[in-house]
Structure formats: C-alpha cells, structure tokens
Write an enzyme that holds these catalytic residues in place. Structure first.
Site, PDB file in Angstrom:
ATOM      1  N   GLU A  16       0.826  -1.205   0.000  1.00  0.00           N
ATOM      2  CA  GLU A  16       0.000   0.000   0.000  1.00  0.00           C
ATOM      3  C   GLU A  16       0.859   1.254   0.000  1.00  0.00           C
ATOM      4  O   GLU A  16       0.604   2.203  -0.755  1.00  0.00           O
ATOM      5  CB  GLU A  16      -0.919   0.015   1.229  1.00  0.00           C
ATOM      6  CG  GLU A  16      -1.938  -1.105   1.289  1.00  0.00           C
ATOM      7  CD  GLU A  16      -1.427  -2.326   2.024  1.00  0.00           C
ATOM      8  OE1 GLU A  16      -2.237  -3.014   2.641  1.00  0.00           O
ATOM      9  OE2 GLU A  16      -0.205  -2.594   1.983  1.00  0.00           O
ATOM     10  N   ASP A 164      29.816 -27.648  -7.587  1.00  0.00           N
ATOM     11  CA  ASP A 164      29.539 -26.556  -8.524  1.00  0.00           C
ATOM     12  C   ASP A 164      30.155 -25.223  -8.101  1.00  0.00           C
ATOM     13  O   ASP A 164      30.254 -24.315  -8.923  1.00  0.00           O
ATOM     14  CB  ASP A 164      28.032 -26.366  -8.683  1.00  0.00           C
ATOM     15  CG  ASP A 164      27.335 -27.600  -9.232  1.00  0.00           C
ATOM     16  OD1 ASP A 164      28.034 -28.497  -9.736  1.00  0.00           O
ATOM     17  OD2 ASP A 164      26.096 -27.657  -9.154  1.00  0.00           O
ATOM     18  N   GLU A 260      17.432 -25.887  -4.206  1.00  0.00           N
ATOM     19  CA  GLU A 260      18.033 -26.182  -5.503  1.00  0.00           C
ATOM     20  C   GLU A 260      18.901 -27.447  -5.505  1.00  0.00           C
ATOM     21  O   GLU A 260      19.670 -27.657  -6.431  1.00  0.00           O
ATOM     22  CB  GLU A 260      18.837 -24.970  -5.991  1.00  0.00           C
ATOM     23  CG  GLU A 260      17.972 -23.763  -6.319  1.00  0.00           C
ATOM     24  CD  GLU A 260      18.644 -22.788  -7.268  1.00  0.00           C
ATOM     25  OE1 GLU A 260      19.796 -23.020  -7.659  1.00  0.00           O
ATOM     26  OE2 GLU A 260      17.998 -21.782  -7.622  1.00  0.00           O
ATOM     27  N   HIS A 266      16.934 -33.016  -2.051  1.00  0.00           N
ATOM     28  CA  HIS A 266      15.569 -33.128  -2.571  1.00  0.00           C
ATOM     29  C   HIS A 266      14.862 -34.338  -1.953  1.00  0.00           C
ATOM     30  O   HIS A 266      13.685 -34.256  -1.593  1.00  0.00           O
ATOM     31  CB  HIS A 266      15.586 -33.270  -4.091  1.00  0.00           C
ATOM     32  CG  HIS A 266      15.926 -32.006  -4.818  1.00  0.00           C
ATOM     33  ND1 HIS A 266      15.405 -30.780  -4.469  1.00  0.00           N
ATOM     34  CD2 HIS A 266      16.731 -31.771  -5.898  1.00  0.00           C
ATOM     35  CE1 HIS A 266      15.860 -29.852  -5.289  1.00  0.00           C
ATOM     36  NE2 HIS A 266      16.681 -30.423  -6.147  1.00  0.00           N
TER      37      HIS A 266
END
Length: 328
Positions: A16, A164, A260, A266
């Site tokens: 708002e 990675d 990720e 996972h």
C-alpha cells in the site's frame, strides 16, 4: 491506474505504501486494490491503515483478510470506522494463491518451500562423476533467476556447493533484483572459506547449518569469511532435523525458500513432506543410467506412497525446454 507497488521483503514498506508513493498526489480520492487486508498494527513498519488515511483514499478493495488470527479483520474494520468504503473477499481464492508464502509464515511460522531443478527427460540432474554442464537452455535459466529474485532464501546441500561452487545470486538483465539469503546444509562444515558464495560481492548473507559438535576450527574459519553458523539437531536415523531448520528460517522472517538440490537434499525434503511447490525445467535430452536422479531413494513401499502434485499451475515452454509448476 495511477500507482502500483508490492512488498519486496520483510522490514521494507508494504504494498500500500509503495503504491501510494508511486501515485503521489493522484492518490487523493482514488480507490486502492490490495491482495491482502491493510495492516492496522505497528510491526517492523508503521500500520498501512495510517498511510491509506493520510493519502486521502476514498475506497479500499481487499482480496483476502489478514491470515494472522490476532489481527484478521482489524484493518478493514478500522478503515470503515474512519468513513472509507471497504469491500472485502474480492477474488479471495486467487489472492490466497498469490499470498501462499506469507500465509504459511504467519500461520505456521515456517517458509513456503519450492523445489527447483533442471532435468533431462528421463529425470537426471547431472552426470555422475562427470563435469558440471547445462541441461536447460538460457531462457529457462533466466526464468529460474526470476524465481531466485522472488524468494527470501535459497538452499543447497554441501555436495552441490562443493561440486559446482555456486554463487547462489540473482543474475538478471538490468537492476532492481535482489539476492536471497544463501543457506547451505553442511553437517561437518566442509565448505571452504574461499568458496565463491563467501568471496563474491553480494548484499545477502550466507547461513550454514551444521551438525552439533562440528570442528571448531572450521567453524571459526567460515565465520571469519562472513558466514553465520547454526547447529542443527538430528532427527530420526541421524538425519538433520529439517523441521528445526525451517522454524529457524521462519523465526528470521523468511517466507519462501527455494531448494536447488542436490539429489539427497531433494529426497530429504520430499521424504519428510516438506515441499510445497515444484518448478521443474526439462531439457530435450536423455542421460541414461549415468545420471544423478532428481531425488535419492524415498523408501517407498508402493506407488500410492509417492509424493504427488495435486495442482498443476502451469506448463510453459522456453524454446525446446518445458517447465512444470505444481503444488503438493
């Protein structure tokens, strides 16, 4: 439309206030449409009802009431008592879908968990014992960075962090995007202090959850590199207590967590029923038996026990890639 705004993250001005600022003097006598009932209490920011009154708005259209049991309906009632016209319950279901992360945080004290991965058509996320490479195309990866921009935190396991050396930042064209809080599950604190996420230029912090009794020397080195360390208790079979971790993130005001990977992470989230949403990007290739699966073993006794998406929000093409978004 004379103004628009959204709540970027906890502690910043609410939607708002941003919309009123965007409209300027054109707010006076206007109608404001909000997906969530304006707050009428002092939190990290002043009450939005005050901003609505000071802007001279004449009518407020509310999508859904505030899910906080202690304040639900208070903002709408107060504005009505001050002479404004207030309409509530407009597109309530659609607004609840938009506000899922906020609702989860306010009602349960934990973030909305989104599982994100790039996969081959036969479900592989990487080549085992091979060099990292892209499964999905640039358009898919750009949309994945939009998901990062919308999330409060992003999580990987130590395996992904070591393999990675990811930055876990948001990389989008132009400015205005944000880096989420970086979260790493690292039981024995194997992340090197020279890891990219600790040495890059980023305004976001890195939070590492480790097991109790992790080596003090490693802890000190990572803290000196700028990481925050939190000890994570174990649950059944010596696994990290992900429920504790989510409650800790909720305590910090994290309303959405983008998970990720990798495969074990996972599997842990899926196996404990902690995933709320999945965004899966499929590249047009097959990886066969050399591939690391999206999730490790779940210990299923039958197909009926498998985690199942109950709502498919969308199926989108990014060139030859396909993304499926669904809700568990």
């Amino acid at each position: 439309m004379v103004g628009r705004g959204y709540h970027k993250r906890a502690g910043t001005p609410h939607a708002e206030v941003k919309a009123i600022q965007n409209a300027g003097d054109k707010s006076r006598g206007a109608v404001i449409y909000v997906t969530l009932e304006p707050c009428n209490h002092q939190g990290r920011t002043p009450p939005c009802t005050k901003a609505v009154l000071e802007a001279g708005l004449k009518r407020v259209v509310v999508g859904m009431p505030d899910p906080n049991p202690g304040v639900a309906g208070g903002g709408a009632a107060y504005l009505q008592s001050q002479g404004l016209t207030v309409s509530t319950g407009v597109l309530d279901d659609a607004c609840r879908k938009i506000n899922r992360p906020f609702i989860r945080l306010v009602t349960r004290g934990v973030p909305w968990v989104i599982m994100k991965a790039g996969l081959s058509l036969d479900g592989g996320i990487a080549v085992a014992h091979g060099r990292p490479g892209w499964i999905t195309n640039e358009r898919s990866r750009r949309f994945a960075h939009r998901l990062r921009d919308q999330a409060d935190a992003i999580l990987v396991g130590i395996g992904t962090a070591l393999n990675d050396d990811p930055s876990l930042t948001t990389r989008l064209p132009g400015g205005g995007h944000q880096d989420p809080l970086r979260v790493v599950l690292d039981s024995s604190l194997r992340l090197p202090p020279a890891a990219r996420m600790l040495t890059q230029q980023s305004p976001a912090d890195t939070l590492i959850f480790c097991a109790a009794g992790a080596e003090a020397g490693r802890k000190g080195a990572l803290m000196a590199a700028g990481a925050e360390i939190v000890e994570l208790p174990t649950a059944g079979q010596g696994r990290p207590d992900l429920h504790f971790m989510l409650r800790e993130l909720g305590r910090r005001g994290i309303s959405s967590l983008l998970v990720e990977g990798g495969s074990k992470v996972h599997a842990s989230f899926l196996g404990q029923g902690l995933v709320d949403q999945a965004n899966l990007f499929y590249g047009p290739l097959f990886m066969g038996g050399d591939a690391v699966p999206l999730a490790g073993p779940l210990g299923l006794g039958s197909v009926d026990e498998a985690p199942r998406l109950r709502e498919i929000n969308c199926c989108r093409h990014f060139g030859n890639d396909v993304m499926i978004e669904g809700i568990f």
